[in-house]
Design a protein around this motif. Structure first.
Motif, PDB file in Angstrom:
ATOM      1  N   ASP A 123      -0.050   4.604  -0.066  1.00 51.90           N
ATOM      2  CA  ASP A 123      -0.490   5.117   0.927  1.00 51.90           C
ATOM      3  C   ASP A 123      -0.279   4.949   1.956  1.00 51.90           C
ATOM      4  O   ASP A 123       0.276   6.192   2.887  1.00 51.90           O
ATOM      5  CB  ASP A 123      -1.573   5.664   0.773  1.00 51.90           C
ATOM      6  CG  ASP A 123      -1.898   6.055  -0.345  1.00 51.90           C
ATOM      7  OD1 ASP A 123      -1.353   7.152  -1.549  1.00 51.90           O
ATOM      8  OD2 ASP A 123      -3.835   5.974  -0.738  1.00 51.90           O
ATOM      9  N   ARG A 124      -0.521   4.287   3.118  1.00 53.58           N
ATOM     10  CA  ARG A 124      -0.224   3.789   3.931  1.00 53.58           C
ATOM     11  C   ARG A 124       1.599   2.953   4.054  1.00 53.58           C
ATOM     12  O   ARG A 124       2.239   2.683   5.158  1.00 53.58           O
ATOM     13  CB  ARG A 124      -1.020   2.376   4.612  1.00 53.58           C
ATOM     14  CG  ARG A 124      -2.122   2.888   4.299  1.00 53.58           C
ATOM     15  CD  ARG A 124      -3.044   1.274   5.160  1.00 53.58           C
ATOM     16  NE  ARG A 124      -4.479   1.745   4.784  1.00 53.58           N
ATOM     17  CZ  ARG A 124      -6.193   1.023   5.588  1.00 53.58           C
ATOM     18  NH1 ARG A 124      -5.783   0.002   6.142  1.00 53.58           N
ATOM     19  NH2 ARG A 124      -6.650   1.507   5.433  1.00 53.58           N
ATOM     20  N   GLN A 125       1.995   2.477   2.608  1.00 54.14           N
ATOM     21  CA  GLN A 125       3.362   2.405   3.036  1.00 54.14           C
ATOM     22  C   GLN A 125       4.269   1.450   3.445  1.00 54.14           C
ATOM     23  O   GLN A 125       4.355   0.563   4.730  1.00 54.14           O
ATOM     24  CB  GLN A 125       4.524   3.283   3.573  1.00 54.14           C
ATOM     25  CG  GLN A 125       4.679   4.591   3.169  1.00 54.14           C
ATOM     26  CD  GLN A 125       5.912   4.602   1.948  1.00 54.14           C
ATOM     27  OE1 GLN A 125       7.074   4.002   2.124  1.00 54.14           O
ATOM     28  NE2 GLN A 125       5.156   4.539   0.506  1.00 54.14           N
ATOM     29  N   SER A 126       2.806   0.153   4.038  1.00 58.02           N
ATOM     30  CA  SER A 126       2.562  -1.157   4.583  1.00 58.02           C
ATOM     31  C   SER A 126       2.476  -2.544   3.497  1.00 58.02           C
ATOM     32  O   SER A 126       2.687  -2.521   2.032  1.00 58.02           O
ATOM     33  CB  SER A 126       1.354  -1.103   5.244  1.00 58.02           C
ATOM     34  OG  SER A 126       0.383  -0.775   4.493  1.00 58.02           O
TER      35      SER A 126
ATOM     36  N   ASP B 164       0.995  -0.858   0.281  1.00 59.94           N
ATOM     37  CA  ASP B 164       0.110   0.045   0.201  1.00 59.94           C
ATOM     38  C   ASP B 164       1.002   1.184   0.301  1.00 59.94           C
ATOM     39  O   ASP B 164       1.819   1.418   1.204  1.00 59.94           O
ATOM     40  CB  ASP B 164      -1.295  -0.181   1.080  1.00 59.94           C
ATOM     41  CG  ASP B 164      -1.992   1.181   0.971  1.00 59.94           C
ATOM     42  OD1 ASP B 164      -1.935   2.268   0.994  1.00 59.94           O
ATOM     43  OD2 ASP B 164      -2.931   0.712   1.686  1.00 59.94           O
TER      44      ASP B 164
END
Length: 451
Positions: A308-311, A306
């Motif tokens: 956006d979440r940097q996950s 992801d």
């Protein structure tokens, strides 16, 4: 007995008197009428009816620049459209090469046109246009080997938003190329990725409202690297835990290493697919005739990053993915995650559904007989998935020495070209405008002659 004259051979000269009791009628076309003034003198001839102005007369064409721009905006996005318009005159060329017009043109089109595919060969990377004349682009126009200085040991990782991502295996460096402008940037991969199997994706970093990807030559970009193996025993990451890292061209530095919480059973992966703002990698598709493939490597694991979440996470695909040799992650309806699976002569489209509580489930969205879909006899041999075009929702298939492109939304197909053997392809979609020049004195207008 009197002889009658033919009115065609002997035109009558009429007067106001009657002859033989019959008034002579004049043709208004051949004999213009002569009218007297009120006092019977000062005879004047009625002038001929004025015709409309010639089409060549500029005053007869109420076409101002605003109207002309609106007409040009509605041209199709193929390479020859604006090129032909720019060849009309200098004024038109000035309009279609104006950056403000090009931004409006891209916004009006919405969908980025597919120009062709890049194919990795043993001897190098080749561009193959999928367009017909006069839009076909010669392979030498997008010669990546020439643009990067004839380097060897180059691996093609992917294409997106008008850029191509390459990996220099010897130097463990990434190269981001813009085939249209021939510009490229080179930077080293993080040390933790050395000696690992690397998968990567390039994408435009522009977040402006109304920005349309496909002509992002001046925009900053991001590169996402992912490896399915986090390193050896001495490394802080488990050797079955995926890791990822993001590079920003705006800052010129890599971010922190991101590791997934779960382990992954993927041994090899297809190129990453962008769905929304999330990248997905699935297990590598192979041909059924492959003899060196270990069927124990089949898994329903999918790696999810992801942006956006940097996950980074490991999710599960549908159960049938465990037994699938030929599959492809796709962008389904409403920007949802989808999966195309070819199994036992059937073509199935699955879609991942997420409920209001965050729970997920996979639903079979559509199914077809493969030979019916392609209009071929039932006995299909040697079929393989070659690639996927995110922008246009098209999948590329190799069937019986031919390459087909199938639009997954409409299920329409088109035969592209013949091929002796299957070669994985990376679709290249971009707007090819005439204001972008090619180094060496060539400009976009020459495509009309090359085609």
């Amino acid at each position: 007995m009197t002889r009658r004259r033919s009115p065609r051979l002997h035109p009558q000269i009429g007067t106001s008197e009657e002859v033989s009791g019959m008034p002579l009628r004049r043709s208004p076309r051949l004999h213009p009428q002569i009218h007297a003034s009120g006092n019977g003198v000062g005879m004047t001839r009625r002038g001929r009816r004025r015709r409309g102005k010639s089409p060549a007369d500029p005053e007869s064409l109420p076409l101002n620049e605003d109207m002309l721009r609106e007409i040009l905006l509605r041209l199709p996005p193929q390479p020859s459209s604006l090129l032909r318009a720019s060849a009309v005159c200098k004024h038109w060329r000035g309009l279609v090469t104006d950056p403000r017009f090009l931004r409006r043109f891209l916004a009006h089109q919405g969908k980025t046109p597919l120009l062709g595919v890049f194919e990795p060969h043993i001897w190098g990377i080749k561009f193959r246009s999928t367009l017909g004349p006069p839009d076909r682009i010669p392979p030498e126009r997008f010669d990546l080997q020439r643009q990067i200085g004839r380097r060897t040991g180059i691996r093609l990782l992917g294409c997106r938003h008008g850029r191509v991502l390459l990996l220099d295996l010897k130097r463990c460096k990434l190269i981001v190329c813009d085939p249209i402008t021939s510009e490229h940037q080179c930077f080293a991969a993080p040390p933790v990725f050395r000696g690992l199997s690397i998968y990567g994706a390039v994408l435009c970093a522009a977040a402006d409202q109304g920005h349309v990807h496909g002509s992002c030559h001046s925009s900053s970009f991001k590169v996402v690297l992912m490896s399915l193996r986090g390193g050896g025993d001495e490394d802080e990451y488990n050797n079955t835990t995926p890791i990822a890292c993001v590079y920003s061209s705006e800052t010129g530095v890599w971010g922190n290493i991101i590791a997934a919480a779960d382990q992954c059973e993927l041994a090899d992966s297809n190129p990453g697919i962008l769905v929304g703002n999330v990248l997905y990698w699935s297990s590598k598709s192979v041909s059924p005739s492959t003899t060196i493939f270990n069927f124990d490597d089949l898994t329903d694991d999918i790696v999810e990053f992801d942006l956006d979440r940097q996950s980074l996470a490991v999710i599960k695909g549908p159960p049938c993915l465990n037994f699938s040799l030929r599959h492809q992650i796709i962008r389904a309806e409403d920007d949802a995650l989808g999966l195309a699976i070819f199994s036992h002569g059937r073509f199935e489209v699955w879609q991942r559904m997420v409920n209001c509580h965050g729970g997920t489930t996979w639903l079979l969205h559509n199914a077809f007989e493969t030979h019916t879909l392609l209009g071929l006899p039932p006995q299909i041999r040697g079929m393989k998935i070659l690639g996927y075009d995110e922008d246009n929702g098209a999948i590329f298939l190799f069937v019986d020495a031919n390459v087909y492109m199938v639009q997954l939304l409409s299920m329409q197909f088109r035969r592209l070209y013949e091929s002796c053997y299957p070669i994985n392809c990376h679709p290249f979609a971009s707007f090819y405008a005439p204001d972008v020049a090619i180094p060496g004195g060539c400009n976009g207008v020459e495509i009309l002659q090359d085609a």
